[in-house]
Design a protein around this motif. Sequence first.
Motif, mmCIF file in Angstrom:
data_model
loop_
_atom_site.group_PDB
_atom_site.id
_atom_site.type_symbol
_atom_site.label_atom_id
_atom_site.label_comp_id
_atom_site.label_asym_id
_atom_site.label_seq_id
_atom_site.Cartn_x
_atom_site.Cartn_y
_atom_site.Cartn_z
ATOM 1 N N ARG A 1 42.707 34.833 46.182
ATOM 2 C CA ARG A 1 42.818 36.160 45.586
ATOM 3 C C ARG A 1 42.814 36.065 44.053
ATOM 4 N N ARG B 1 41.270 35.628 36.921
ATOM 5 C CA ARG B 1 40.371 36.475 37.722
ATOM 6 C C ARG B 1 41.086 36.862 39.021
ATOM 7 N N TYR B 2 41.083 38.153 39.303
ATOM 8 C CA TYR B 2 41.733 38.676 40.508
ATOM 9 C C TYR B 2 40.696 39.452 41.302
ATOM 10 N N THR B 3 40.491 39.058 42.558
ATOM 11 C CA THR B 3 39.526 39.731 43.426
ATOM 12 C C THR B 3 40.285 40.537 44.474
ATOM 13 N N ASP C 1 34.021 43.545 37.267
ATOM 14 C CA ASP C 1 32.657 43.324 37.725
ATOM 15 C C ASP C 1 32.285 44.488 38.630
ATOM 16 N N THR D 1 31.440 43.248 42.438
ATOM 17 C CA THR D 1 32.469 42.639 43.285
ATOM 18 C C THR D 1 33.845 43.250 43.090
ATOM 19 N N HIS D 2 34.018 44.074 42.054
ATOM 20 C CA HIS D 2 35.300 44.672 41.683
ATOM 21 C C HIS D 2 36.316 43.615 41.248
ATOM 22 N N GLN D 3 35.828 42.428 40.904
ATOM 23 C CA GLN D 3 36.735 41.390 40.406
ATOM 24 C C GLN D 3 37.247 41.773 39.019
ATOM 25 N N SER E 1 39.247 40.669 35.519
ATOM 26 C CA SER E 1 39.466 39.449 34.734
ATOM 27 C C SER E 1 40.016 39.799 33.372
#
Length: 430
Positions: free
Chosen positions: A69, A118-120, A154, A157-159, A161
């Motif tokens: 995650r 970075r958080y996904t 992003d 991907t909706h990541q 950061s």
Amino acid sequence: MINWKIIACFAIIAVLTGACRKNETTPGIKDGNGQPAKPVKRPLGLVTGPAIAKAIGPAGGTLASADNRILLEVPPGAVQTNVQFSIQPVENTLEGSPGKAFRLLPEGVAFTRPVTIRYTPGAEELAGINPDVLFLAYQNKDGYHYLAANTSIDPATHQLSVQTKHFSDWSIVELFELEADTTQVLPGGKAQLQLMWHLGSLLTVDTTDQPIGDLIPYDGQVSKVKWSMASGKGKITANGAKCEYQAPGEVPDENPAFVSVSVPITLYDSKRTGLAMLTTPIFTMPDEYLMVSVDRIPFINNPPENGESSIRMEVDKFYVSAQLQDGHAIYILIPGGVMGTGSFPYGEDDKKAYIDFSTNATDILNSWVTHKLNCEDCDPVFSGGQVKISKNGKIGEYVEGEFTAEVWKIGQYNPPKKQLSGKFRVLRTI
């Protein structure tokens, strides 16, 4: 048949623009007394799982959490000697945050070069949420949370950061939320909506990261807040950050209605300027109904056909079931006889509740239930939550209740899960 999932996903798309300039700051955030709202001190989260650790030296490196995650990217030259980096899951004490929280170590070490976090978000965190109002947030050792204004996203991907030179406890937060005093009204009824946010300080030209206070009414660029009907029937009356929705005079075929609000994202020194849109569903409910939210996506029972409701119930062993729009179905059971009101946790004995939720009413393999097995010889694990019966009238009167539950896919060990919540009101006939 209207696909509510498509409508909900479409309605939460943010329209990004470049109209806001960096030197434009939002007016001060005031609470109801006209004073600057204050940040809130919250407890540090307790550890909820083992840490993942790795020594990273001057050459740099990466480290990811066990569930991937959250990811750390340490660039070359960030540290001058080998340093033990670690990621550990902790309780998320930031109320309203839809995500997990992680303790990043070492804390108190100033890196020579910024480290990228970075958080996904997972699907359960994104359900019913506009990703473009999500930001990374951190909690300092004194218990105060801060919104990381330089969070980037992003779009594919909706990541999320951000670059930082310090570690602490990190999570995610929604910059804005759309609150409604009710999401279900009778024909001709009204619902009051209000745009809210979490920021809790005056925004000044030398401020980057904003302290996070309680959720308070939006008091930023109110003149630029715009309300609209994204779809459905009814009418709205807007007043700045507030809006009133009035339902049509009868239950419409297009149900629910979706009310949207757009608001500028304007933070000092932020990469995230633009226009965000938030949407909430409002159901116009008949006298009898069964409404379910599945991972925050709402569904309602099919409308009656030939004068006959799609909801069924018995009282002596208490069950209520319904065919839902979009082909779903739900069955709620409390065995042993329920003669009055009360709250019933999930289990396998009398007076214990059970839910079977189906994403395909004709396929048993698409059932999700309130118990699971983690291995072949394991004891069953039962869902948290409960079925609450708030009214249990006589014959010809209403039976009313609500429920929350975690349900797991049937026929698998360590199965995937869904979050359910809902309400029902059914006329008692026996």
